[in-house]
Design a protein around this motif. Structure first.
Motif, PDB file in Angstrom:
ATOM      1  N   VAL A 198      14.403 -29.945  32.935  1.00 19.99           N
ATOM      2  CA  VAL A 198      13.232 -29.558  32.146  1.00 19.99           C
ATOM      3  C   VAL A 198      11.991 -29.599  33.030  1.00 19.99           C
ATOM      4  O   VAL A 198      11.752 -30.588  33.719  1.00 19.99           O
ATOM      5  CB  VAL A 198      13.044 -30.489  30.932  1.00 19.99           C
ATOM      6  N   LYS A 199      11.203 -28.524  33.009  1.00 23.19           N
ATOM      7  CA  LYS A 199       9.953 -28.494  33.763  1.00 23.19           C
ATOM      8  C   LYS A 199       8.863 -29.215  32.969  1.00 23.19           C
ATOM      9  O   LYS A 199       8.811 -29.084  31.737  1.00 23.19           O
ATOM     10  CB  LYS A 199       9.509 -27.049  34.021  1.00 23.19           C
ATOM     11  N   CYS A 200       8.014 -29.936  33.679  1.00 22.72           N
ATOM     12  CA  CYS A 200       6.883 -30.573  33.005  1.00 22.72           C
ATOM     13  C   CYS A 200       5.913 -29.501  32.512  1.00 22.72           C
ATOM     14  O   CYS A 200       5.966 -28.342  32.943  1.00 22.72           O
ATOM     15  CB  CYS A 200       6.180 -31.554  33.947  1.00 22.72           C
ATOM     16  N   ALA A 201       5.020 -29.883  31.599  1.00 28.70           N
ATOM     17  CA  ALA A 201       4.087 -28.920  31.017  1.00 28.70           C
ATOM     18  C   ALA A 201       3.205 -28.283  32.079  1.00 28.70           C
ATOM     19  O   ALA A 201       2.856 -27.098  31.994  1.00 28.70           O
ATOM     20  CB  ALA A 201       3.218 -29.617  29.961  1.00 28.70           C
ATOM     21  N   GLU A 202       2.845 -29.052  33.118  1.00 32.82           N
ATOM     22  CA  GLU A 202       1.997 -28.507  34.183  1.00 32.82           C
ATOM     23  C   GLU A 202       2.741 -27.446  34.986  1.00 32.82           C
ATOM     24  O   GLU A 202       2.154 -26.426  35.380  1.00 32.82           O
ATOM     25  CB  GLU A 202       1.528 -29.642  35.102  1.00 32.82           C
ATOM     26  N   ALA A 203       4.045 -27.672  35.235  1.00 28.65           N
ATOM     27  CA  ALA A 203       4.843 -26.670  35.951  1.00 28.65           C
ATOM     28  C   ALA A 203       5.034 -25.424  35.094  1.00 28.65           C
ATOM     29  O   ALA A 203       5.022 -24.291  35.605  1.00 28.65           O
ATOM     30  CB  ALA A 203       6.194 -27.257  36.339  1.00 28.65           C
ATOM     31  N   GLN A 204       5.208 -25.613  33.782  1.00 31.41           N
ATOM     32  CA  GLN A 204       5.324 -24.461  32.890  1.00 31.41           C
ATOM     33  C   GLN A 204       4.032 -23.646  32.895  1.00 31.41           C
ATOM     34  O   GLN A 204       4.063 -22.406  32.855  1.00 31.41           O
ATOM     35  CB  GLN A 204       5.631 -24.937  31.471  1.00 31.41           C
ATOM     36  N   THR A 205       2.897 -24.336  32.957  1.00 28.23           N
ATOM     37  CA  THR A 205       1.611 -23.646  32.991  1.00 28.23           C
ATOM     38  C   THR A 205       1.438 -22.894  34.305  1.00 28.23           C
ATOM     39  O   THR A 205       0.936 -21.759  34.331  1.00 28.23           O
ATOM     40  CB  THR A 205       0.468 -24.663  32.795  1.00 28.23           C
ATOM     41  N   MET A 206       1.827 -23.522  35.404  1.00 26.83           N
ATOM     42  CA  MET A 206       1.799 -22.843  36.703  1.00 26.83           C
ATOM     43  C   MET A 206       2.675 -21.592  36.671  1.00 26.83           C
ATOM     44  O   MET A 206       2.281 -20.514  37.139  1.00 26.83           O
ATOM     45  CB  MET A 206       2.266 -23.800  37.799  1.00 26.83           C
TER      46      MET A 206
END
Length: 420
Positions: A198-206
């Protein structure tokens, strides 16, 4: 939409921890320090001479390169972070780092390196990014003398990871992965406490920021460079064929009807171009179209995410970013149009073949010469390699570090037979 305050209080001690412990003085936060390290890195500067879609060596001086693309991704990401209550500097730094691992000639070069290194762990630009950040970009060393790269905080490093799994765990057919076997220790440290895959929310935003920037700006460059004629796009003749090409590029993620409807929504935008003559009026209209698309994509994701989260904080693994499928389809349409007219264009294929052949020959020449022609840092890595796979990884690291121009220069110097 109104911005939320950056949620620094939602980042704990584990998030600001570094692989090699450090102590600092001064007023800067740990995340601000991370962003500064990325900005001052040589890897970021090299992106100025690496291909985005149109190569910097092609003589088109206005097209985006990997550096300008990364700056635009960071701008979008920073504003998304502000609206979602994420730390701006974490997302900003992740956006700036997301393409550090790309080799010369973009995805085409990535393919050449992956083929050559297939018996030594392969090659993947995102795995190479982690390697650069934690090993190759010298900034900090452990007590035992091993490079820790930029030694970024756990939160920032994790935010830069698009694919939190190894090659052996990659989804069937994707070939995308986030780390090489010898980088496993730092990867597992980075992922402590994180849900598997699972990607963290910051990685998803990136990742979303990258998709947005990639879709609209490469579309803009393709029109300005005359690879795409808006008259052809607005003509209904051949429309079904174009949507079929887009669907093929999207790997079956959307139906023909979904992509056709997405195309119709995009082309109904008031700033959509129906012709292009290079005039300042058309330049302004095209620029406003890209701005409209960025705003539309971002607002839709922010609204859907806030509704889904229900007020819960997103930071790290608090909640996930939500992007409506219709928005994904619209982004896919813009990407697919560029792919059909530029990357899959028949006139580009001879260039792509020459680029791959150049890199393959350069890799093989360096391998045959062992450490003779490597830069000093890579010579040391080669000498320390425990086996052939580790030694081949060093050759790959060296070539991946080159820009488009330097790869051509190295090939000319090492591979071309001099005239007698």
């Amino acid at each position: 939409m109104a911005s939320l305050e950056p949620a620094r209080g939602e980042y704990g001690a584990a998030d600001i921890e570094r692989f090699v412990p450090e102590t600092h003085s001064g007023a800067r936060s740990d995340f601000e320090r991370d962003r500064a390290r990325v900005i001052h890195s040589s890897g970021l500067r090299k992106l100025a001479a690496k291909t985005q879609v149109l190569s910097p060596t092609a003589g088109i001086d206005f097209a985006r390169n990997r550096l300008t693309h990364s700056l635009e991704v960071a701008q979008i990401g920073r504003e998304l972070a502000a609206s979602l209550g994420l730390d701006r500097d974490v997302v900003d730094a992740a956006c700036l780092t997301h393409d550090l691992g790309h080799p010369p000639f973009g995805h085409n070069g990535e393919r050449a390196l992956a083929e050559w290194a297939s018996d030594a762990g392969g090659f993947e630009g995102n795995a190479q990014t982690l390697r650069i950040l934690t090993r190759l970009e010298a900034k900090r060393f452990s007590e035992t003398g091993e490079s820790a790269g930029l030694n970024l905080t756990r939160a920032t490093l994790d935010a830069s990871c698009k694919y939190p799994w190894a090659l052996s765990e990659a989804p069937a057919g994707s070939g995308k992965f986030g780390y090489y076997p010898d980088d496993a220790p730092v990867f597992h440290w980075m992922r402590e406490g994180a849900p598997a895959r699972v990607k963290c929310a910051e990685a998803q935003t990136m990742d979303l920021s990258d998709d947005i920037a990639y879709s609209v700006h490469d579309f803009e460059d393709a029109i300005v460079s005359d690879h795409i004629d808006p008259l052809i796009l607005t003509s209904r003749s051949g429309h079904d064929s174009l949507i079929a090409d887009v669907a093929s590029w999207a790997d079956g993620s959307f139906t023909h009807d979904e992509l056709s409807a997405a195309y119709d929504r995009i082309s109904a935008t008031p700033t959509w171009l129906t012709r292009w003559d290079g005039s300042r009026r058309h330049q302004a209209q095209l620029k406003n179209f890209t701005s409209d698309m960025i705003g539309h994509f971002a607002r839709s994701a922010i609204a859907a995410t806030r509704e889904s989260a229900g007020g819960a904080p997103l930071a790290r693994y608090g909640a996930s970013l939500v992007v409506p499928k219709a928005i994904h389809a619209e982004i896919a349409v813009l990407k697919g149009i560029v792919a059909a007219f530029v990357m899959a264009s028949g006139r580009r294929q001879p260039t792509y073949r020459r680029q791959r052949a150049l890199l393959a020959e350069l890799l093989e020449t360096l391998w045959e010469g062992q450490d003779r022609d490597l830069e000093p840092a890579f010579q040391a890595d080669f000498a320390a390699a425990a086996d052939d796979a580790a030694a081949k990884r060093v050759i790959v690291d060296q070539v991946a570090s080159l820009t488009d121009q330097s790869a051509i220069a190295w090939h000319r110097r090492l591979c071309e037979v001099p005239l007698v």
